[in-house]
Scaffold this motif. Structure first.
Motif, PDB file in Angstrom:
ATOM      1  N   PHE A  76       0.827  -1.209   0.000  1.00  2.45           N
ATOM      2  CA  PHE A  76       0.000   0.000   0.000  1.00  2.45           C
ATOM      3  C   PHE A  76       0.866   1.266   0.000  1.00  2.45           C
ATOM      4  CE2 PHE A  76      -3.194  -3.026   1.622  1.00  2.45           C
ATOM      5  CZ  PHE A  76      -4.240  -2.714   0.770  1.00  2.45           C
ATOM      6  N   ARG A  77       2.024   1.189   0.681  1.00  3.05           N
ATOM      7  CA  ARG A  77       2.914   2.344   0.685  1.00  3.05           C
ATOM      8  C   ARG A  77       3.476   2.614  -0.716  1.00  3.05           C
ATOM      9  NH1 ARG A  77       5.847   0.702   4.365  1.00  3.05           N
ATOM     10  NH2 ARG A  77       7.665  -0.065   3.216  1.00  3.05           N
ATOM     11  N   ARG A  79       2.083   1.731  -3.501  1.00  2.99           N
ATOM     12  CA  ARG A  79       0.959   2.193  -4.329  1.00  2.99           C
ATOM     13  C   ARG A  79       0.659   3.661  -4.050  1.00  2.99           C
ATOM     14  NH1 ARG A  79      -4.735   2.091  -3.870  1.00  2.99           N
ATOM     15  NH2 ARG A  79      -5.789   1.774  -5.882  1.00  2.99           N
ATOM     16  N   ARG A  80       0.723   4.060  -2.809  1.00  4.32           N
ATOM     17  CA  ARG A  80       0.484   5.458  -2.447  1.00  4.32           C
ATOM     18  C   ARG A  80       1.586   6.363  -3.027  1.00  4.32           C
ATOM     19  NH1 ARG A  80      -2.197   7.891   1.959  1.00  4.32           N
ATOM     20  NH2 ARG A  80      -1.307   9.896   2.582  1.00  4.32           N
ATOM     21  N   ARG A  81       2.815   5.901  -2.964  1.00  2.00           N
ATOM     22  CA  ARG A  81       3.912   6.690  -3.515  1.00  2.00           C
ATOM     23  C   ARG A  81       3.792   6.838  -5.029  1.00  2.00           C
ATOM     24  NH1 ARG A  81       9.634   3.958  -3.202  1.00  2.00           N
ATOM     25  NH2 ARG A  81       8.568   2.777  -4.857  1.00  2.00           N
ATOM     26  N   ARG A  83       1.075   6.838  -6.771  1.00  2.00           N
ATOM     27  CA  ARG A  83       0.012   7.823  -7.022  1.00  2.00           C
ATOM     28  C   ARG A  83       0.509   9.245  -6.772  1.00  2.00           C
ATOM     29  NH1 ARG A  83      -4.661   6.366  -3.228  1.00  2.00           N
ATOM     30  NH2 ARG A  83      -5.477   8.294  -4.146  1.00  2.00           N
ATOM     31  N   LEU A 113       0.083  12.578  -0.525  1.00  2.00           N
ATOM     32  CA  LEU A 113       0.544  11.222  -0.798  1.00  2.00           C
ATOM     33  C   LEU A 113       2.034  11.042  -0.560  1.00  2.00           C
ATOM     34  CD1 LEU A 113      -1.474  10.584  -4.083  1.00  2.00           C
ATOM     35  CD2 LEU A 113      -2.009   9.754  -1.780  1.00  2.00           C
TER      36      LEU A 113
END
Length: 542
Positions: A76-77, A79-81, A83, A113
């Protein structure tokens, strides 16, 4: 790729080992807990391999279960980065395209983000978005905050410099540029701005020190640095020529060595050498640059090398220059001026005529007017040459950013740019000459002063007021071509000349024409312009 090859090699070795065991049958006896087990060697090998494989699979399962929270969080980290970087990229593209609203939204999204400590470009996107929104104060605050980050310090200085330039705060812009140049001398914008600041203050040594601190790479960059250093040395030599001729000599010669075709460097070097009585070396310096670039300042310094020389000595030196650069208008002009000073009018006239053939321009006809006045005193012919000078191509001058100067300067007085002056004909003067050549009627040359004995004294006496006004001012064309081609006449004289002729004036002129023929000294109107007595120009007053 290497992992696949490794697996293939392992499988190949296992197959090779099993084939080797199959060719060599055997039996394995195992006693465990009082029990005896007899198995074939192949069976035992397969069991060992299976056991090792089972242990490895079990270890992988246990490890995956144990590290699953970390793996899920990392997923998730990442994926957040991703984005966040996508938003940052979109925002930078929007800022470059001028879309302030989208840049602001993407900046806010990227800040949520991605941490600004991890990605400094978020500060840049915030500043760009503030600039697009017109919030200059917020942009300056963002650039100022970048100064605390070593990685973003140069970017912050660049932003503050551009904002100071936009607001016209030259001192602040110079301060930021100098700080950036100290931190990174290779920055072109910082070095150029700091250099212009030093030159504006006249700190030539500081400017050269700043220039020497850079290490240009490439042929073009090295040539630019060499040109700038030559300009700075020339400017320094000009400033200290009166107070320290020896230092001026060294600076001028170094500048001349860097740029052998640079006229101001050769001129200041020659002047310094002549003041130190090094006539031979000074003459060689000026002669070398004269062969490459004939320039009136070079000739003036060369001819007046020794103040006590006679006019004949100066004429001899002018002829020396002419021999070095033959078939050149500037060489002929120099000889013409020197011959005029020496009183050799025939030589002066011949040289001036040669210059007129090679390159007719304003200075040629003005010199011809001086020769005519000194030799014959014929005011009619003098005015004829002056009239030709009015419509002739103008002389070259030192030009920088549209500013015309008679003397060279190291920086432009308009923009402060270093090495901006060029020796050429001003563009506005060229445009005026081109426009003035259309439908231009050469002005008729009036007769000499009325008190001189002429054949048409009676005719001139009938118009005493007009002749008096004409005698005081040179003639003007019917249509003023340019601001430079109009002579500075008083308002009364212009009104007298441009005033429409009354209806009965033609009859008066027709009656007086046979009685008062033109004076022998009067050059009159050109044959192709004068068809009959009734079609004369309005400037022909007799």
């Amino acid at each position: 790729m290497f992992r696949i090859l490794f697996y293939l090699v392992v499988i190949f070795l296992l197959g090779l080992g099993f084939a080797w065991l199959a060719d060599r049958p055997g039996q394995l006896d195992l006693v465990f807990a009082g029990n005896r087990y007899e198995v074939s060697l192949m069976t035992a090998a397969v069991a060992v391999v299976a056991l090792v494989a089972a242990i490895m699979v079990l270890w992988w399962l246990v490890r995956s279960i144990w590290t699953s929270p970390y793996t899920v969080a990392r997923y998730f980290r990442v994926r957040r980065r991703d984005r966040g970087y996508q938003a940052l990229s979109t925002g930078m593209i929007a800022a470059g395209a001028g879309d302030g609203g989208l840049a602001r939204r993407m900046s806010q999204q990227a800040a949520k983000l991605i941490s600004s400590d991890q990605e400094p470009l978020i500060h840049l996107l915030d500043a760009q978005a503030a600039l697009l929104d017109g919030d200059r104060n917020a942009a300056r605050e963002k650039f100022t905050a970048m100064l605390d980050d070593p990685e973003m310090r140069l970017l912050g200085l660049r932003g503050l410099y551009l904002e100071a330039e936009r607001m016209g705060e030259r001192e602040a812009a110079r301060h930021y540029a100098e700080r950036a140049a100290e931190a990174a001398p290779q920055l072109e914008w910082a070095a150029t701005a700091a250099l212009e600041g030093k030159t504006a203050e006249g700190d030539w040594d500081g400017a050269m020190k700043l220039l020497d601190g850079r290490k240009p790479s490439g042929t073009t960059a090295k040539e630019v640095a060499s040109r700038r250093r030559a300009v700075l040395l020339t400017a320094k030599a000009n400033d200290i020529l009166d107070s320290d001729p020896q230092a001026a000599r060294m600076a001028g010669l170094e500048a001349h060595k860097l740029r052998p075709d640079f006229v101001p460097a050769a001129v200041v070097a020659g002047r310094a050498l002549f003041r130190l009585n090094e006539l031979r070396k000074g003459s060689k310096v000026l002669e070398s640059v004269w062969k490459k670039e004939p320039h009136p300042e070079v000739a003036d310094v060369y001819i007046h090398a020794r103040p006590g020389d006679s006019v004949q000595d100066r004429l001899t030196r002018a002829k020396r220059l002419e021999s070095l650069k033959q078939n050149n208008a500037e060489s002929s002009l120099i000889v013409g001026r020197a011959a005029l000073d020496a009183g050799e009018f025939k030589l002066a006239r011949e040289a001036c005529e040669t210059a007129a053939r090679l390159g007719p321009r304003e200075a040629v006809y003005l010199l011809m007017a001086d020769i005519e006045e000194a030799e014959t005193g014929d005011q009619g012919r003098v005015r004829q040459w002056l009239a030709k000078a009015l419509r002739a191509p103008r002389d070259p001058a030192w030009v920088a950013d549209g500013f015309v100067s008679e003397r060279w300067a190291p920086i432009s007085p308009v923009t402060g740019k270093l090495d901006a002056f060029e020796w050429r004909t001003p563009i506005e003067r060229l445009a005026q000459v081109i426009e003035g050549e259309e439908d231009f009627t050469p002005p008729a040359i009036p007769a000499p002063e009325p008190e001189a004995p002429q054949k048409n004294d009676d005719a001139m006496a009938k118009e005493p007021v007009v002749i008096e006004a004409e005698a005081e001012q040179p003639p003007m064309p019917d249509k003023p071509e340019t601001e430079e081609s109009v002579s500075p006449k008083p308002a009364e004289a212009v009104a007298t000349v441009s005033k429409p002729v009354p209806a009965n004036a033609n009859s008066v002129e027709e009656e007086e024409a046979p009685v008062a023929p033109p004076s022998p000294d009067d050059p009159g109107v050109e044959p192709d312009k004068e068809t009959n007595g009734s079609t004369q120009s309005g400037f022909r007053l007799f």
